[in-house]
Scaffold this motif. Structure first.
Motif, PDB file in Angstrom:
ATOM      1  N   ASP A  29       0.675  -1.338   0.077  1.00  0.00           N
ATOM      2  CA  ASP A  29       0.131   0.050   0.058  1.00  0.00           C
ATOM      3  C   ASP A  29       0.729   1.250   0.041  1.00  0.00           C
ATOM      4  O   ASP A  29       0.687   2.215  -0.787  1.00  0.00           O
ATOM      5  CB  ASP A  29      -0.852  -0.066   1.115  1.00  0.00           C
ATOM      6  CG  ASP A  29      -1.874   1.181   1.319  1.00  0.00           C
ATOM      7  OD1 ASP A  29      -2.144   1.668   0.064  1.00  0.00           O
ATOM      8  OD2 ASP A  29      -2.611   1.619   2.201  1.00  0.00           O
ATOM      9  N   ASP A  86       0.375   6.879   4.075  1.00  0.00           N
ATOM     10  CA  ASP A  86       0.223   5.503   4.673  1.00  0.00           C
ATOM     11  C   ASP A  86       0.865   5.384   6.148  1.00  0.00           C
ATOM     12  O   ASP A  86       1.110   4.360   6.574  1.00  0.00           O
ATOM     13  CB  ASP A  86       0.438   4.257   3.914  1.00  0.00           C
ATOM     14  CG  ASP A  86      -0.053   3.069   4.222  1.00  0.00           C
ATOM     15  OD1 ASP A  86      -1.045   3.185   4.414  1.00  0.00           O
ATOM     16  OD2 ASP A  86       0.613   2.058   4.258  1.00  0.00           O
ATOM     17  N   HIS A 109      -4.919   6.205   6.126  1.00  0.00           N
ATOM     18  CA  HIS A 109      -6.173   5.537   6.422  1.00  0.00           C
ATOM     19  C   HIS A 109      -5.890   4.678   7.855  1.00  0.00           C
ATOM     20  O   HIS A 109      -7.153   3.831   8.120  1.00  0.00           O
ATOM     21  CB  HIS A 109      -6.684   4.585   5.287  1.00  0.00           C
ATOM     22  CG  HIS A 109      -5.835   3.394   5.202  1.00  0.00           C
ATOM     23  ND1 HIS A 109      -6.296   1.890   5.290  1.00  0.00           N
ATOM     24  CD2 HIS A 109      -4.272   3.179   5.245  1.00  0.00           C
ATOM     25  CE1 HIS A 109      -5.318   0.982   5.190  1.00  0.00           C
ATOM     26  NE2 HIS A 109      -4.266   1.779   4.944  1.00  0.00           N
ATOM     27  N   HIS A 110      -5.060   4.574   8.540  1.00  0.00           N
ATOM     28  CA  HIS A 110      -4.950   3.986   9.958  1.00  0.00           C
ATOM     29  C   HIS A 110      -5.637   4.640  11.272  1.00  0.00           C
ATOM     30  O   HIS A 110      -5.770   5.705  11.202  1.00  0.00           O
ATOM     31  CB  HIS A 110      -3.588   4.011  10.270  1.00  0.00           C
ATOM     32  CG  HIS A 110      -2.424   3.153   9.498  1.00  0.00           C
ATOM     33  ND1 HIS A 110      -1.885   3.703   8.497  1.00  0.00           N
ATOM     34  CD2 HIS A 110      -2.332   1.879   9.567  1.00  0.00           C
ATOM     35  CE1 HIS A 110      -0.955   2.740   7.677  1.00  0.00           C
ATOM     36  NE2 HIS A 110      -1.237   1.657   8.490  1.00  0.00           N
ATOM     37  N   THR A 129      -4.579   3.035   1.449  1.00  0.00           N
ATOM     38  CA  THR A 129      -4.155   4.574   1.057  1.00  0.00           C
ATOM     39  C   THR A 129      -4.384   4.525  -0.212  1.00  0.00           C
ATOM     40  O   THR A 129      -4.785   5.714  -0.691  1.00  0.00           O
ATOM     41  CB  THR A 129      -2.855   5.018   1.717  1.00  0.00           C
ATOM     42  OG1 THR A 129      -2.890   4.776   3.079  1.00  0.00           O
ATOM     43  CG2 THR A 129      -2.475   6.376   1.301  1.00  0.00           C
ATOM     44  N   ASP A 159      -3.377  -4.256   0.872  1.00  0.00           N
ATOM     45  CA  ASP A 159      -4.018  -4.118   2.201  1.00  0.00           C
ATOM     46  C   ASP A 159      -5.243  -4.964   2.557  1.00  0.00           C
ATOM     47  O   ASP A 159      -5.761  -4.768   3.888  1.00  0.00           O
ATOM     48  CB  ASP A 159      -4.207  -2.589   2.214  1.00  0.00           C
ATOM     49  CG  ASP A 159      -2.992  -2.149   3.033  1.00  0.00           C
ATOM     50  OD1 ASP A 159      -1.970  -2.785   3.315  1.00  0.00           O
ATOM     51  OD2 ASP A 159      -3.370  -0.849   3.706  1.00  0.00           O
ATOM     52  N   HIS A 285      -3.805  -1.366  12.277  1.00  0.00           N
ATOM     53  CA  HIS A 285      -5.145  -1.623  12.024  1.00  0.00           C
ATOM     54  C   HIS A 285      -5.573  -2.700  12.923  1.00  0.00           C
ATOM     55  O   HIS A 285      -4.900  -3.274  13.769  1.00  0.00           O
ATOM     56  CB  HIS A 285      -5.374  -2.087  10.649  1.00  0.00           C
ATOM     57  CG  HIS A 285      -4.728  -1.401   9.596  1.00  0.00           C
ATOM     58  ND1 HIS A 285      -5.536  -0.236   9.365  1.00  0.00           N
ATOM     59  CD2 HIS A 285      -3.849  -1.591   8.892  1.00  0.00           C
ATOM     60  CE1 HIS A 285      -4.716   0.467   8.138  1.00  0.00           C
ATOM     61  NE2 HIS A 285      -3.644  -0.529   7.818  1.00  0.00           N
TER      62      HIS A 285
HETATM   63 MN   LIG Z   1      -1.870   0.841   4.335  1.00  0.00          MN
END
Ligand SMILES: [Mn+2]
Length: 317
Positions: A29, A86, A109-110, A129, A159, A285
């Motif tokens: 990603d 990311d 996007h975390h 991302t 991802d 995540h």
């Molecule tokens: Mn990612």
């Protein structure tokens, strides 16, 4: 400052010298997102450089443009903008933070994002991302070339575990289909990524001998010692073996690096392991997270297992 996608696009357009970076221990990603954005920014005449404080793992050496990724040097360089892709925290970009002097834009996007940048666009709903970069390029009506499509497809597919994990959404599948229309070839990408050197399979057989089950079989651990490992790339995917064992809720891989650093990866079926990783200064995540701890392997294993059991006990009660 919290930015919209429109503000993010405007900032890109108004900056002429741009440095792109991503997190250490790079994955598909962060590399795919960085390379896709680089292809676009170069095409519109920006002065762009990609700097990464780590090696590109062999399995990603099919991504168009990866040769141009540089390592940070002690020399300080300035730019109009440093785009951090990311990465949920400034520590995740390693030495790039000392190497570049520029306002920081973070696209991520975390769930564990610490909002460390000057400007940020964070979408926790996105599976990757790469999805955000795709939205950004689509909004800008960019011609998605086959090279950009290959980079973004890889970013998104890796991802979400090639569309198997819970973060795979209808949007994820649609974007992947769009990217196929633009020239991404899923079979070629998967074939390249699945191919492993013989050494990697031989290492796996040694690492699986370290498999241990704890807490009534709900936790599985594997340990990678430096002497089992001649090539640091080769542990990619190992954590999936303890993860798929029947009854296992959390899988943990301890990777003993040089200089007493132990890199730890967590995978879970339902528990939120990002909280666990955060306790040890890491992040990630809900179902996949990681951290690094200094110490002796025996002490670190004990400490991490205790914290993991505690989390499982709290969830159960
Ligand atoms: Mn990612």
């Amino acid at each position: 400052m919290d930015f919209s996608l429109e503000q993010t696009a405007k900032l890109l357009q108004s900056s002429s010298t741009i440095i792109l970076t991503a997190h250490v221990q790079p994955d598909g990603d962060c590399l795919g997102s960085m390379l896709a954005l680089n292809h676009y920014l170069v095409s519109i005449g920006k002065n762009v450089r990609m700097v990464l404080d780590d090696d590109v793992p062999a399995l990603f050496k099919f991504l168009p443009g990866y040769h141009a990724i540089q390592k940070p040097t002690p020399k300080v360089i300035s730019a109009d903008l440093l785009i951090v892709l990311d990465a949920s925290d400034i520590e995740r970009i390693g030495k790039v933070k000392e190497h570049v002097e520029a306002p920081i834009l973070n696209i991520d996007h975390h769930v564990s994002n610490t909002k460390f940048a000057d400007y940020w666009y964070i979408d926790r709903q996105s599976a990757a991302t790469g999805e955000i970069i795709y939205q950004l390029l689509t909004m800008l009506k960019v011609n998605i070339t086959a090279d950009i499509a290959t980079c973004l497809y890889t970013a998104i597919a890796t991802d979400c575990g090639f569309f198997r994990y819970a973060n795979t959404s209808v949007q994820t599948m649609r974007y992947a289909a769009d990217l196929m229309e633009c020239g991404a070839k899923p079979n070629v990408i998967s074939e390249y990524m699945e191919t492993k050197p013989l050494e990697s399979i031989l290492t796996l057989s040694k690492v699986l001998e370290t498999l241990e089950l704890h807490y009534n079989g709900k936790i599985a651990t594997i340990t990678v010692l430096p002497d089992t490992l001649s090539n640091l790339d080769s542990t990619e995917g190992f954590i999936n073996y303890p993860r798929v064992i029947e009854g296992v809720e959390i899988a943990i891989m301890f990777k003993v690096m040089s200089e007493g650093i132990i890199r730890i990866s967590f995978r879970s079926k339902t528990a939120d392991v990002s909280k666990l990783a955060l306790t040890f200064g890491g992040g990630g995540h809900a179902r996949a997270a990681g951290c690094a701890i200094m110490g002796r392997i025996d002490d670190v294993t004990k400490e991490v297992l205790e914290a993991t059991i505690k989390q499982l006990t709290e969830v159960a009660s």
